[in-house]
Write a protein that holds these residues in place. Structure first.
Motif, PDB file in Angstrom:
ATOM      1  N   LYS A 122      -8.847   2.147  -2.073  1.00 25.25           N
ATOM      2  CA  LYS A 122      -8.974   0.776  -1.485  1.00 25.25           C
ATOM      3  C   LYS A 122      -7.659   0.038  -1.420  1.00 25.25           C
ATOM      4  CE  LYS A 122     -10.785  -3.506  -2.395  1.00 25.25           C
ATOM      5  NZ  LYS A 122     -11.905  -4.410  -2.803  1.00 25.25           N
ATOM      6  N   ASP A 123      -7.014   0.139  -2.725  1.00 31.37           N
ATOM      7  CA  ASP A 123      -5.449  -0.626  -2.615  1.00 31.37           C
ATOM      8  C   ASP A 123      -4.226   0.200  -2.086  1.00 31.37           C
ATOM      9  OD1 ASP A 123      -6.535  -2.894  -3.413  1.00 31.37           O
ATOM     10  OD2 ASP A 123      -6.798  -2.082  -5.529  1.00 31.37           O
ATOM     11  N   LYS A 149      -4.072   0.793   3.878  1.00 28.44           N
ATOM     12  CA  LYS A 149      -4.425  -0.450   4.549  1.00 28.44           C
ATOM     13  C   LYS A 149      -4.594   0.170   6.248  1.00 28.44           C
ATOM     14  CE  LYS A 149      -4.429  -2.895   0.878  1.00 28.44           C
ATOM     15  NZ  LYS A 149      -5.901  -3.508   0.563  1.00 28.44           N
ATOM     16  N   ALA A 172       0.912  -1.327   0.009  1.00 27.12           N
ATOM     17  CA  ALA A 172       0.160   0.068   0.186  1.00 27.12           C
ATOM     18  C   ALA A 172       0.920   1.258   0.160  1.00 27.12           C
ATOM     19  CB  ALA A 172      -0.786  -0.092   1.265  1.00 27.12           C
TER      20      ALA A 172
END
Length: 160
Positions: free
Chosen positions: A104-105, A108, A68
Motif C-alpha cells: 500500500k505505501d 503508487k 513511495a
C-alpha cells in the motif's frame, strides 16, 4: 556550380543531423535508465496529494517527490479505445495494491492524460471510476518528454 552543389549538400546534411538529433530526444525511457526530468501539475484536491505524499501548496511536482518506493505511471488518453478497455484492469491493479498492507505505501499509481484537458481528465476519471490521481497534459508537454509513446503506456519508476 560546384559551390552551389556543396552548399546544398551541406544544408541537407545539417537538416538530416538536426532531424536525427530531434528524434533521439523523443525516445521512450529505456529499462534501467533514468526517467527524464518533468514537472507535473499538482492535483487540486487534497486526497490525491495525500495519496502521493505531496505537500499542500505549489502548482507542480516531480515524480521523485512521490512518497513511495515505486511509481507506476500510466500515459493514457480518454479518446484511446485501448485505454478505455484497460481502465478496469488498471483499477483492479490499484485496488490490489491498496488492499495489500505490504504494498500500500510502497507502490503508487499516477495517470497522465496525453493531450487531455482538465475537463477531459475529469470525464475519464468519472466514467471509468478511476481512484488514483490523474494529471492532465493538454499541451502534450509530458507526452513529448517520454518519447511520444502510444497509449496506453506504462512506466515503472524505482524511487527509493
Amino acid at each position: 556550380m560546384c559551390k552551389t552543389i556543396s552548399s546544398i549538400a551541406v544544408s541537407i546534411f545539417a537538416l538530416f543531423m538536426a532531424a536525427t538529433f530531434a528524434a533521439a530526444q523523443n525516445t521512450p525511457p529505456k529499462a534501467g535508465s533514468v526517467l527524464p526530468e518533468m514537472e507535473l501539475l499538482k492535483p487540486g484536491d487534497s486526497a490525491p496529494l495525500k495519496y502521493l505524499g505531496l505537500p499542500e501548496g505549489g502548482t507542480s511536482f516531480k515524480i521523485n517527490q512521490i512518497k513511495a518506493k515505486v511509481a507506476i505511471i500510466q500515459i493514457y488518453s480518454m479518446y484511446c479505445p485501448y485505454c478505455q478497455a484497460e481502465a478496469p484492469n488498471v483499477n483492479r491493479l490499484y485496488a490490489s495494491i491498496e488492499n495489500n498492507p505490504a504494498l500500500k505505501d510502497k507502490i503508487k499509481i499516477l495517470g497522465i492524460g496525453a493531450g487531455n484537458s482538465q475537463f477531459e481528465t475529469g470525464i475519464y476519471k468519472k466514467k471509468y471510476a478511476v481512484a488514483f490521481p490523474l494529471i492532465y497534459d493538454g499541451d502534450f508537454k509530458i507526452h513529448k518528454i517520454v518519447g511520444e509513446v502510444r497509449t496506453p503506456y506504462f512506466i515503472v519508476v524505482k524511487l527509493a
